[in-house]
Scaffold this motif. Structure first.
Motif, short mmCIF file in Angstrom:
data_model
loop_
_atom_site.label_atom_id
_atom_site.label_comp_id
_atom_site.label_asym_id
_atom_site.label_seq_id
_atom_site.Cartn_x
_atom_site.Cartn_y
_atom_site.Cartn_z
N LEU A 1 0.87 -1.16 0.00
CA LEU A 1 0.00 0.00 0.00
C LEU A 1 0.91 1.21 0.00
O LEU A 1 1.63 1.47 0.96
N ASN A 2 0.94 1.94 -1.11
CA ASN A 2 1.83 3.09 -1.27
C ASN A 2 1.03 4.37 -1.10
O ASN A 2 0.19 4.71 -1.92
N LEU A 3 1.32 5.10 -0.02
CA LEU A 3 0.59 6.32 0.28
C LEU A 3 1.49 7.53 0.04
O LEU A 3 2.56 7.65 0.63
N HIS A 4 1.06 8.42 -0.84
CA HIS A 4 1.81 9.63 -1.18
C HIS A 4 1.06 10.85 -0.64
O HIS A 4 -0.13 11.02 -0.91
N GLN A 5 1.76 11.69 0.10
CA GLN A 5 1.17 12.94 0.59
C GLN A 5 1.85 14.10 -0.12
O GLN A 5 3.07 14.27 -0.02
N CYS A 6 1.08 14.90 -0.83
CA CYS A 6 1.61 16.04 -1.58
C CYS A 6 0.98 17.33 -1.07
O CYS A 6 -0.25 17.42 -0.95
N VAL A 7 1.79 18.32 -0.78
CA VAL A 7 1.31 19.60 -0.25
C VAL A 7 1.74 20.71 -1.19
O VAL A 7 2.90 20.78 -1.59
N GLY A 8 0.82 21.58 -1.56
CA GLY A 8 1.12 22.69 -2.46
C GLY A 8 1.02 24.02 -1.75
O GLY A 8 0.43 24.13 -0.68
N PHE A 9 1.59 25.05 -2.35
CA PHE A 9 1.48 26.39 -1.80
C PHE A 9 1.55 27.40 -2.94
O PHE A 9 1.98 27.10 -4.05
N GLU A 10 1.14 28.64 -2.65
CA GLU A 10 1.23 29.71 -3.63
C GLU A 10 1.56 31.03 -2.93
O GLU A 10 1.07 31.32 -1.85
N ARG A 11 2.42 31.83 -3.57
CA ARG A 11 2.88 33.09 -3.02
C ARG A 11 3.26 32.93 -1.56
O ARG A 11 3.90 31.96 -1.18
N ALA A 12 2.87 33.90 -0.71
CA ALA A 12 3.26 33.83 0.69
C ALA A 12 2.22 33.12 1.54
O ALA A 12 2.38 32.99 2.73
N VAL A 13 1.13 32.67 0.90
CA VAL A 13 0.10 31.94 1.63
C VAL A 13 0.35 30.46 1.47
O VAL A 13 0.24 29.91 0.38
N LEU A 14 0.69 29.79 2.54
CA LEU A 14 1.04 28.38 2.48
C LEU A 14 -0.15 27.53 2.91
O LEU A 14 -0.73 27.76 3.97
N HIS A 15 -0.50 26.53 2.10
CA HIS A 15 -1.47 25.56 2.53
C HIS A 15 -0.70 24.45 3.22
O HIS A 15 -0.71 23.29 2.82
N GLY A 16 0.00 24.79 4.24
CA GLY A 16 0.86 23.87 4.97
C GLY A 16 1.80 24.70 5.82
O GLY A 16 1.80 25.92 5.75
N PRO A 17 2.60 24.07 6.66
CA PRO A 17 3.47 24.80 7.58
C PRO A 17 4.57 25.54 6.85
O PRO A 17 4.92 25.22 5.72
N PRO A 18 5.17 26.57 7.47
CA PRO A 18 6.22 27.34 6.82
C PRO A 18 7.41 26.48 6.45
O PRO A 18 7.77 25.56 7.16
#
Length: 227
Positions: free
Chosen positions: A175-192
């Protein structure tokens, strides 16, 4: 049935779990050494956004989770403390112990919600914030219909980013689980991250910062009727 554990990275991650040998019709199914997939969903709030992590091994260690495979079901949530202005959001966080002997399929429901330029992702069915829970479950039936609570408080379900996937734990070894996090400009949809803000302009990071393989090939054999 089989078990699985998870992993992630600061911006992206992947994991492979050995479930055991492939089942053969009319023969006993191979059983992995660990009975439970203990999935920890850790949600953080900061900079006007939400970040959801389920993996235990991202490069951004302050946000890692306690997700694991074990013969003991986890009952206490384990989340990193966060940092850089991002703090845990207990109301949206939870731990769920999935008994992998209880069914053939791991049905993962990913529910994404949107409000005022923000996104929030949920995968677990048992957070205190019940308006955002999902239908993730273990069953002998593969789910084909997405199950998401509709949200609330100005947050609406974003169907384009939501889906259900049924993982057959009987006929596959990994079972291969991939977690991908994206961001744009200075607003991060994830931690700094450690990158200067000037570099955060409309980029989507797809580099796997970490990879983890939980090898559960030390399985035991046991007769279980095939559904």
């Amino acid at each position: 049935m089989r078990r699985f554990s998870v992993v992630a990275a600061a911006v992206a991650g992947a994991i492979g779990l050995t479930l055991g040998g492939t089942a053969v019709a009319g023969q006993p199914r191979a059983q992995p050494a660990e009975r439970y997939l203990n999935l920890h969903q850790c949600v953080y709030v900061g900079s006007g956004g939400h970040y959801t992590n389920v993996l235990p091994n991202t490069a951004n260690t302050a946000f890692n989770t306690g997700t694991n495979a074990s013969n003991t079901p986890d009952t206490a949530l384990s989340c990193g403390p966060g940092g850089g202005g991002w703090r845990p959001a207990p109301a949206n966080s939870a731990v769920k112990a999935f008994d992998l002997t209880a069914g053939r399929y791991l049905n993962v429901h990913q529910c994404v919600y949107f409000s005022a330029g923000q996104h929030y992702t949920a995968v677990l069915p048992n957070t205190p914030n019940v308006n955002f829970n999902t239908g993730t479950n273990i069953s002998n039936t593969a789910d084909t219909t997405l199950n998401c609570v509709p949200g609330g408080g100005g947050w609406r379900l974003l169907l384009a980013n939501s889906a259900v996937e049924s993982f057959d734990l009987a006929d596959n070894r990994y079972l291969n689980l991939h977690q991908c996090v994206g961001f744009e400009r200075a607003v991060l949809h994830g931690p700094p991250t450690q990158q200067p803000q000037r570099q955060l302009q409309y980029r989507y990071e797809r580099v796997a910062h970490s990879r983890h393989r939980a090898d559960l090939s030390a399985w035991r054999r046991r007769v279980v009727p095939r559904p």
